[in-house]
Write an enzyme that holds these catalytic residues in place. Sequence first.
Site: not given
Ligand code: GLN
Length: 490
Positions: A78, A153, A177
């Site tokens: 990532k 994400s 995410s």
């Molecule tokens: N969707 C959540 C956010 O936007 C979690 C994102 C994540 O786990 N990095 O904060």
Amino acid sequence: MDLHDFSLRQLREGLQKRDFSAQELTKNLLKRIHTLNPELNAFVTVTEAAALESAARADDRLAKGESGTLLGLPMAHKDIFCTAGVPTTCGSKMLKNFVAPYSATVVERLAAEGMVMLGKLNMDEFAMGSSNETSYFGPVRNPWNTKMVPGGSSGGSAAAVAAGLVPVATGTDTGGSIRQPAALCGITGIKPTYGRVSRYGMIAFASSLDQGGAMARSAEDCALLLNVMVAHDPRDSTSHPAAASDLLRGLDRPLQGLRVGVPEEFFGEGLDPEVAAAVQAGIDQLAKQGASIQSIRLPNNPHAVSTYYVLAPAEASSNLSRFDGVRYTHRSSAGESLDDLYLQSRYEGFGAEVRRRILVGTYVLSAGYYDAYYLKAQQVRSLIREDFRRAFAEVDVIVGPTTPEPAFALGAKNADPVSMYLADIYTIAVNLAGIPALSLPCGFTGSGLPIGMQLMGDYFADDLLLNVAHRYQQETDWHLARPNLKAGEA
Ligand code: GLN
């Protein structure tokens, strides 16, 4: 079966028996990336030359009789993990030209094993999002249906693994995410216990919640990758001294006597009926394999999303203050004064969602509102942690859906941040508590979209989650299904 369908174990056997070399394997996957990535947009950087060099080095080591578990096996990171000499963008215009001078601990550890990195994977900007649409580099498309989002994400990681561009990838999970995109793309993903995987060199979003983890097509492959990622790291002050342990040891334990809790709060309003049915079938399967199932309560789970959206932006507003336009970030050419330079650079460098989080974060931390929001949210966080403590006194594993619905259409939730935030309604409490959780495929919708089932465990029960998922995958074949991808119509 093609090489891109092989599991890590199969690839390793092939390398050991010299059925193919690490260089052949690398070339094979690079070719697939070149064919399919233009449509999927899962990779933001492909490190072709470096990959071929490290594959050549792996072949030399293999020829000398070395047999490291992951030696010569391909993977991708990532784009939140710093990679020395290779761009690390975090999905942001702010870091579009940033080349890290050092590598994250996770990157170093996997490289030292002799893994071959094929490149860096697309993600929501600074890991803020649930659909991969906040990336400065454009959205990723779901390999099962390219009109749909892959989740976020870590959407680039999930799409790349599902499409067979790499067998395994790293991801990070602050509120879901790893698990949410794993569910939406039909793969397996684990967010380990907080403190088990080093955050050194992993660009910070919300430091008390962020945790790196593994994404793969099977639980066994997740275990193989994660086993090398977990370690105590003195360079991360929240790294746990007992972080390392053998995650593979208990992988085959039978499920007889396993106590499974099913939280009522995870099956209420807002849950898609097809998701509910597939997860229920998954729970029935665990029962068939010897687990005892009981209903439990997590009464504070309904507060998890609101608690998270106070705490995560608060931490983000502090972490992201380092991106000031002066050092390694985007720098605006407009503006007369130093203040202008900060303001304009941050305005131009950050996308709308990131700016929204910084505004919310500074607001909840401000003198007049700290007690009402930030402090209150910390208190609710303790209640959520307490819910899990009580639950794990009675059960070994908690099982429920990973997401309230399957993959949604690109653009469907962009105008409504709150509906986007609700995509993580079942994943966020886990991060607030710091416990481990895993998502694995458990079925498909009538229109062919994957459905994910979530397993949650007590602190340091990462090996148990991998064990349960692995046993489940030995009796079911949801994780073996592959999207039908052809170049041009990916
Ligand atoms: N969707 C959540 C956010 O936007 C979690 C994102 C994540 O786990 N990095 O904060």
